[in-house]
Design a protein around this motif. Structure first.
Motif, PDB file in Angstrom:
ATOM      1  N   ALA A  53       0.820  -1.338   0.046  1.00  0.00           N
ATOM      2  CA  ALA A  53      -0.157   0.018  -0.013  1.00  0.00           C
ATOM      3  C   ALA A  53       0.928   1.181  -0.026  1.00  0.00           C
ATOM      4  CB  ALA A  53      -0.951  -0.120   1.242  1.00  0.00           C
ATOM      5  N   LYS A  63      -1.303 -18.353 -10.461  1.00  0.00           N
ATOM      6  CA  LYS A  63      -0.759 -17.478  -9.276  1.00  0.00           C
ATOM      7  C   LYS A  63       0.586 -17.128  -9.290  1.00  0.00           C
ATOM      8  CE  LYS A  63      -0.220 -16.684  -4.585  1.00  0.00           C
ATOM      9  NZ  LYS A  63      -1.001 -16.790  -3.546  1.00  0.00           N
ATOM     10  N   ARG A  74       5.887  -9.725   0.789  1.00  0.00           N
ATOM     11  CA  ARG A  74       5.235 -10.850   1.837  1.00  0.00           C
ATOM     12  C   ARG A  74       4.526 -11.966   1.309  1.00  0.00           C
ATOM     13  NH1 ARG A  74       1.622  -8.203   6.058  1.00  0.00           N
ATOM     14  NH2 ARG A  74       1.732  -9.934   7.302  1.00  0.00           N
ATOM     15  N   ALA A  92       8.317   4.848  12.444  1.00  0.00           N
ATOM     16  CA  ALA A  92       7.451   6.096  13.237  1.00  0.00           C
ATOM     17  C   ALA A  92       7.161   5.238  14.675  1.00  0.00           C
ATOM     18  CB  ALA A  92       6.229   6.174  12.338  1.00  0.00           C
ATOM     19  N   GLU A 107      12.792  -1.306   6.559  1.00  0.00           N
ATOM     20  CA  GLU A 107      13.485  -2.156   5.549  1.00  0.00           C
ATOM     21  C   GLU A 107      14.429  -1.469   4.824  1.00  0.00           C
ATOM     22  OE1 GLU A 107      10.366  -2.185   5.285  1.00  0.00           O
ATOM     23  OE2 GLU A 107       9.796  -3.874   6.907  1.00  0.00           O
TER      24      GLU A 107
HETATM   25  C1  LIG Z   1       2.955 -15.908   3.550  1.00  0.00           C
HETATM   26  C2  LIG Z   1       1.764 -14.817   2.944  1.00  0.00           C
HETATM   27  C3  LIG Z   1       1.074 -14.948   1.765  1.00  0.00           C
HETATM   28  C4  LIG Z   1       0.163 -14.036   1.606  1.00  0.00           C
HETATM   29  N1  LIG Z   1      -0.241 -14.216   0.235  1.00  0.00           N
HETATM   30  C5  LIG Z   1      -1.272 -13.208  -0.202  1.00  0.00           C
HETATM   31  C6  LIG Z   1      -1.744 -13.462  -1.418  1.00  0.00           C
HETATM   32  O1  LIG Z   1      -1.699 -14.451  -2.286  1.00  0.00           O
HETATM   33  N2  LIG Z   1      -2.700 -12.402  -2.057  1.00  0.00           N
HETATM   34  C7  LIG Z   1      -2.902 -11.431  -1.165  1.00  0.00           C
HETATM   35  O2  LIG Z   1      -3.688 -10.635  -1.642  1.00  0.00           O
HETATM   36  N3  LIG Z   1      -2.401 -11.291   0.050  1.00  0.00           N
HETATM   37  C8  LIG Z   1      -1.564 -12.136   0.571  1.00  0.00           C
HETATM   38  N4  LIG Z   1      -0.899 -12.074   1.772  1.00  0.00           N
HETATM   39  C9  LIG Z   1      -1.545 -10.733   2.538  1.00  0.00           C
HETATM   40  C10 LIG Z   1      -0.362  -9.565   2.070  1.00  0.00           C
HETATM   41  O3  LIG Z   1       0.916 -10.035   2.242  1.00  0.00           O
HETATM   42  C11 LIG Z   1      -0.803  -8.381   3.203  1.00  0.00           C
HETATM   43  O4  LIG Z   1      -2.104  -8.143   2.810  1.00  0.00           O
HETATM   44  C12 LIG Z   1      -0.175  -7.097   2.502  1.00  0.00           C
HETATM   45  O5  LIG Z   1       1.365  -7.236   2.654  1.00  0.00           O
HETATM   46  C13 LIG Z   1      -0.440  -5.872   3.069  1.00  0.00           C
HETATM   47  O6  LIG Z   1       0.342  -4.844   2.521  1.00  0.00           O
HETATM   48  P1  LIG Z   1       0.261  -3.340   3.497  1.00  0.00           P
HETATM   49  O7  LIG Z   1       1.000  -2.405   2.363  1.00  0.00           O
HETATM   50  O8  LIG Z   1      -0.761  -3.207   4.025  1.00  0.00           O
HETATM   51  O9  LIG Z   1       1.269  -4.037   4.590  1.00  0.00           O
HETATM   52  P2  LIG Z   1       2.842  -4.778   4.464  1.00  0.00           P
HETATM   53  O10 LIG Z   1       2.984  -5.444   3.105  1.00  0.00           O
HETATM   54  O11 LIG Z   1       2.901  -5.791   5.667  1.00  0.00           O
HETATM   55  O12 LIG Z   1       3.606  -3.492   4.866  1.00  0.00           O
HETATM   56  C14 LIG Z   1       3.750  -2.542   5.897  1.00  0.00           C
HETATM   57  C15 LIG Z   1       4.934  -2.003   5.699  1.00  0.00           C
HETATM   58  O13 LIG Z   1       5.206  -1.087   6.934  1.00  0.00           O
HETATM   59  C16 LIG Z   1       6.318  -1.096   7.651  1.00  0.00           C
HETATM   60  N5  LIG Z   1       6.084  -0.539   9.184  1.00  0.00           N
HETATM   61  C17 LIG Z   1       5.448  -1.406  10.060  1.00  0.00           C
HETATM   62  N6  LIG Z   1       5.596  -0.591  11.195  1.00  0.00           N
HETATM   63  C18 LIG Z   1       6.080   0.564  10.619  1.00  0.00           C
HETATM   64  C19 LIG Z   1       6.247   1.827  11.394  1.00  0.00           C
HETATM   65  N7  LIG Z   1       6.154   2.119  12.562  1.00  0.00           N
HETATM   66  N8  LIG Z   1       7.000   2.826  10.717  1.00  0.00           N
HETATM   67  C20 LIG Z   1       7.241   2.646   9.526  1.00  0.00           C
HETATM   68  N9  LIG Z   1       6.951   1.619   8.875  1.00  0.00           N
HETATM   69  C21 LIG Z   1       6.665   0.666   9.301  1.00  0.00           C
HETATM   70  C22 LIG Z   1       6.771  -2.696   7.488  1.00  0.00           C
HETATM   71  O14 LIG Z   1       8.049  -2.623   7.928  1.00  0.00           O
HETATM   72  C23 LIG Z   1       6.422  -2.906   6.078  1.00  0.00           C
HETATM   73  O15 LIG Z   1       7.389  -2.567   5.346  1.00  0.00           O
HETATM   74  C24 LIG Z   1      -0.157 -12.917   2.228  1.00  0.00           C
HETATM   75  C25 LIG Z   1       0.740 -12.716   3.406  1.00  0.00           C
HETATM   76  C26 LIG Z   1       1.613 -13.799   3.837  1.00  0.00           C
HETATM   77  C27 LIG Z   1       2.393 -13.519   5.196  1.00  0.00           C
END
Ligand SMILES: Cc1cc2nc3c(=O)[nH]c(=O)nc-3n(C[C@H](O)[C@H](O)[C@H](O)COP(=O)(O)OP(=O)(O)OC[C@H]3O[C@@H](n4cnc5c(N)ncnc54)[C@H](O)[C@@H]3O)c2cc1C
Length: 385
Positions: free
Chosen positions: A13, A343, A43, A76, A37
């Motif tokens: 996101a 996939k 992920r 943060a 990171e």
């Molecule tokens: C094994 C596995 C398989 C998956 N397969 C699928 C799939 O096939 N299809 C699907 O739709 N979803 C899948 N998912 C779910 C998907 O990975 C997550 O829903 C997705 O990563 C969410 O995206 P995001 O950007 O919200 O968060 P994330 O990708 O988790 O990124 C969040 C980021 O915020 C950073 N962060 C955290 N805290 C802080 C802070 N305090 N300050 C600054 N940065 C911070 C983290 O380090 C990270 O970089 C899977 C998840 C896993 C674990």
């Protein structure tokens, strides 16, 4: 005077939001991405990394992030909306005009003796333990959702000398259509995974003893970071940042949210689960609405939906459950190698969509949600403080 947009979290996101803002080429707009990171973590591939079928689950930020985005490697620790600043763990403070909260989901709690694989560090620890196990050792995967199923299949297929079991309190991936679920269960059995559905897992003591396993991989649900709650921002009962349908935080005119860490606090959007497929459109729309706000234009209601759920069951087997926009299963499904290829294509497309957005703001498009076409302007332009 310039405008600063700070994005917290460099996941799906956050990077999508940063690219949409930076590639827009707005004069005077400084886009800052704060994330701990040094490399982007894929992920959605962590189960492959855990099971040793993938050498690396990270990619260079430079290959996916617009070059105009300023990246700060930090976390943060507090958001201070009254001062429009973010306190960083390293001691510095980042000032913002607009903020996107996209800190994703964290590993939820796990009992003693269990390893969690939803974050890179946990996945790396599990990978080392699995690789060191002798023939006949037992690996228990706990959870009934997609992460658990994919991890169990990937592990069993890559480590044929290990005994892999899957333990879930209820049925395996209950929201799949009956035929798709049966086919997933069959594939798991073919891979040698012993299924223990409907058995609650003992929560007291070392869970390895309770399950009679040498390694326990805990894949039973995501938690979220406590940053929003700790900063006094509105959160739901599990700590996800509470948003209105334009992805703006209720009661705040400068803070937006996207991805797993945030939730649209409106029953219409209950179908939007925590997943990459929801995080990318939310990131794009949060950025789009910041651009609207900067122009004094009305912001748009978020509109995204689902079309399919792709499940990998090892490198050469899989399942695709076709979905209605509201995430409910249709009667259409695919299985076997074709589904595995599908996939893999989706996983690759994920990075391609992010890279496309770095080249052209607005390049990424996504499936509409239920009641397509009803996503309209939601708010009149608001006076910014
Ligand atoms: C094994 C596995 C398989 C998956 N397969 C699928 C799939 O096939 N299809 C699907 O739709 N979803 C899948 N998912 C779910 C998907 O990975 C997550 O829903 C997705 O990563 C969410 O995206 P995001 O950007 O919200 O968060 P994330 O990708 O988790 O990124 C969040 C980021 O915020 C950073 N962060 C955290 N805290 C802080 C802070 N305090 N300050 C600054 N940065 C911070 C983290 O380090 C990270 O970089 C899977 C998840 C896993 C674990």
């Amino acid at each position: 005077m310039g405008t600063t947009a700070v994005i917290l979290g460099g996941g799906y996101a956050g990077v999508m939001a940063a690219n949409r803002l930076a590639a827009n080429g707005r004069p005077g707009l400084d886009v800052v991405l704060v994330t701990p990171e040094l490399r982007f973590v894929e992920r959605i591939r962590l189960h492959e990394y855990t099971a040793g079928t993938r050498a690396d689950a990270t990619v260079d930020f430079a290959s996916i992030l617009h070059q105009g985005v300023r990246r700060i490697s930090d976390s943060a620790v507090e958001i201070r909306p009254d001062r429009r600043t973010v306190q960083l763990a390293g001691g510095a403070e980042a000032g913002y005009d607009y903020l996107v909260y996209a800190v994703g989901s964290a590993a939820g709690t796990a009992p003693d003796g269990a390893l969690r694989i939803e974050q890179l560090e946990g996945a790396a620890a599990a990978r080392s333990e699995l690789a060191a196990l002798p023939a006949g050792a037992r690996v228990a995967v706990v959870g009934g959702g997609l992460t658990a199923v994919e991890t169990a299949a990937e592990t069993a297929r890559n480590f044929e000398h290990l005994q892999v079991s899957l333990h879930s309190a209820g049925p395996v991936v209950p929201r799949l259509g009956t035929q798709t679920r049966r086919s997933v269960e069959k594939s798991l059995r073919r891979a040698g995974v012993k299924l223990h559905s409907g058995t609650p897992v003992p929560a007291d003591g070392d869970v390895r003893t309770g399950l009679g396993a040498d390694v326990v991989l805990w894949c039973a649900g995501f938690g979220v970071p406590g940053l929003a709650a700790a900063s006094g921002l509105p959160v739901n009962n599990v700590g996800r940042l509470s948003l209105d349908p334009t992805l703006r935080v209720r009661g705040q005119d400068r803070i937006y949210g996207a991805g797993d860490a945030a939730v649209i606090d409106d029953p219409f959007y209950d179908y939007l689960r925590m997943c990459c497929a929801a995080a990318l459109p939310m990131g794009a729309d949060a950025a789009g609405n910041i651009l609207c706000a900067m122009d004094g234009e009305a912001e748009l209601r978020h509109d995204s939906g689902f079309r399919g759920l792709c499940i990998s069951l090892g490198r050469s087997d899989g399942a695709v459950q076709f979905l209605s926009a509201d995430d409910s299963a249709t009667r259409f499904h695919l299985h076997g190698r074709t589904a595995a290829v599908q996939k893999e294509i989706i996983c690759r497309m994920t990075l391609r969509w992010i890279r496309g957005e770095a080249k052209r703001s607005g390049a990424y498009t996504w499936p509409t949600g239920p009641q397509a076409g009803k996503a309209t302007t939601a708010t009149a332009p608001v006076a910014r403080s």
